[in-house]
Enzyme design. Structure first.
Site, PDB file in Angstrom:
ATOM      1  N   ASP A 171       0.840  -1.201   0.000  1.00  9.21           N
ATOM      2  CA  ASP A 171       0.000   0.000   0.000  1.00  9.21           C
ATOM      3  C   ASP A 171       0.876   1.253   0.000  1.00  9.21           C
ATOM      4  OD1 ASP A 171      -1.804   2.093   0.583  1.00  9.21           O
ATOM      5  OD2 ASP A 171      -3.104   0.751   1.731  1.00  9.21           O
ATOM      6  N   HIS A 202      -2.897  -0.109  -2.632  1.00 13.64           N
ATOM      7  CA  HIS A 202      -4.108   0.568  -2.188  1.00 13.64           C
ATOM      8  C   HIS A 202      -5.171   0.521  -3.295  1.00 13.64           C
ATOM      9  CE1 HIS A 202      -5.794   3.499   0.697  1.00 13.64           C
ATOM     10  NE2 HIS A 202      -6.370   4.051  -0.350  1.00 13.64           N
TER      11      HIS A 202
END
Length: 233
Positions: A171, A202
Site C-alpha cells: 500500500d 491501495h
C-alpha cells in the site's frame, strides 16, 4: 430499488443525502458503505447494489456534504485524483464518524424488528470504519486499506464488536512500518481480524477502474460477506 434519502445529523442542525439500495424482500440486516475520497460515485453505488442483491439494506452516506455535496470523482483521472486528495485535509473525521452514527440510527429505523447494522469502508472509509468500531454501537465493522489506523490504536480498547481489516502489503499510503504497528497493536484484541494481501497496492478492491485486482478483490469480498453473514445473523 435504489434512491437518495435525507438523513438528519445527530445535532439536528442539518441533513445530508445518502444513497440507499433496497433488497426485493425484507432485509436481513443493514450495511453502511463508507465512501473513498472520491465521494459516493458509481463504484460505491455498485457496492450498495451488490449488498442489496445479497439481501441487505445498503446505505452510503455523502460524507463530504459539508464541503461539496454529491461529488463523484474518478481515481483513474489524474486531475480528479488530485481533487480528491485535496479534500482530505478539509474533511473533519470526528464529524464524519458522527454522520455514520446518524446513518446507523437511520438504518435501524428503516429495518423491521431488531435487525443488526454492519459498516464497511474503503480508503478514507476504511479509517472511518475503524473509528466507527471504536465510537459507535454498530454490530460489525470492516475496513479496506484504511489509512492512519496506527494513530488510532489508543482507541481500540473500545472495540466490542467483530471487526475486520484488509491490508495490502504494498500500500503506497500505508508503509510497511505502519502495517507492522497495526499488526502488533491489534494482535491481542480478540474482536479484530486482519488479512494481508501480499504484493497488492491501495484500492485493489475498488469496484471498477484500473486499481482493481480481480482475484484479490473477490477473495476480500468473500471474506467480508462471510464475516457479515455470521456477525449480523
Amino acid at each position: 430499488m435504489a434512491d437518495y434519502i435525507p438523513i438528519k445529523t445527530l445535532e439536528g442542525d442539518g441533513q445530508f443525502d445518502a444513497y440507499v439500495a433496497t433488497p426485493d424482500s425484507a432485509p436481513k440486516a443493514a450495511i453502511i458503505v463508507i465512501q473513498e475520497i472520491f465521494g459516493v460515485n458509481e463504484g460505491i453505488r455498485r457496492k450498495c447494489d451488490s449488498w442489496a442483491r445479497a439481501g441487505y439494506l445498503a446505505i452510503a452516506p455523502d460524507l463530504f456534504w459539508r464541503i461539496d455535496p454529491h461529488i463523484e470523482l474518478d481515481a483513474d483521472i489524474p486531475e480528479q485524483m488530485q481533487q480528491a486528495l485535496d479534500y482530505i485535509p478539509r474533511f473533519n473525521l470526528d464529524q464524519g464518524v458522527r454522520d455514520i452514527e446518524a446513518t446507523i440510527r437511520a438504518a435501524r429505523a428503516m429495518l423491521e424488528g431488531p435487525a443488526k447494522v454492519g459498516v464497511v469502508g474503503y480508503c478514507l472509509g476504511g479509517r472511518v470504519a475503524f473509528m466507527t468500531a471504536c465510537r459507535t454501537d454498530g454490530d460489525a465493522f470492516v475496513g479496506y486499506y484504511g489509512v492512519g489506523i496506527d494513530g488510532l490504536l489508543g482507541e481500540q480498547h473500545a472495540i466490542g464488536k467483530p471487526t475486520m481489516l484488509h491490508i495490502p502489503t504494498n500500500d503506497g499510503f500505508v508503509p510497511a512500518d505502519v502495517q507492522a504497528k497495526m499488526h502488533d497493536g491489534l494482535k491481542d484484541n480478540r474482536h479484530v481480524t486482519l488479512h494481508d494481501y501480499e504484493g497488492l497496492d491501495h484500492g485493489f478492491a475498488a469496484e471498477m477502474g484500473d486499481r482493481r485486482v480481480e482475484e484479490a478483490a473477490q477473495l476480500a469480498d468473500r471474506r467480508t460477506a462471510d464475516f457479515f453473514a455470521q456477525a449480523l445473523a
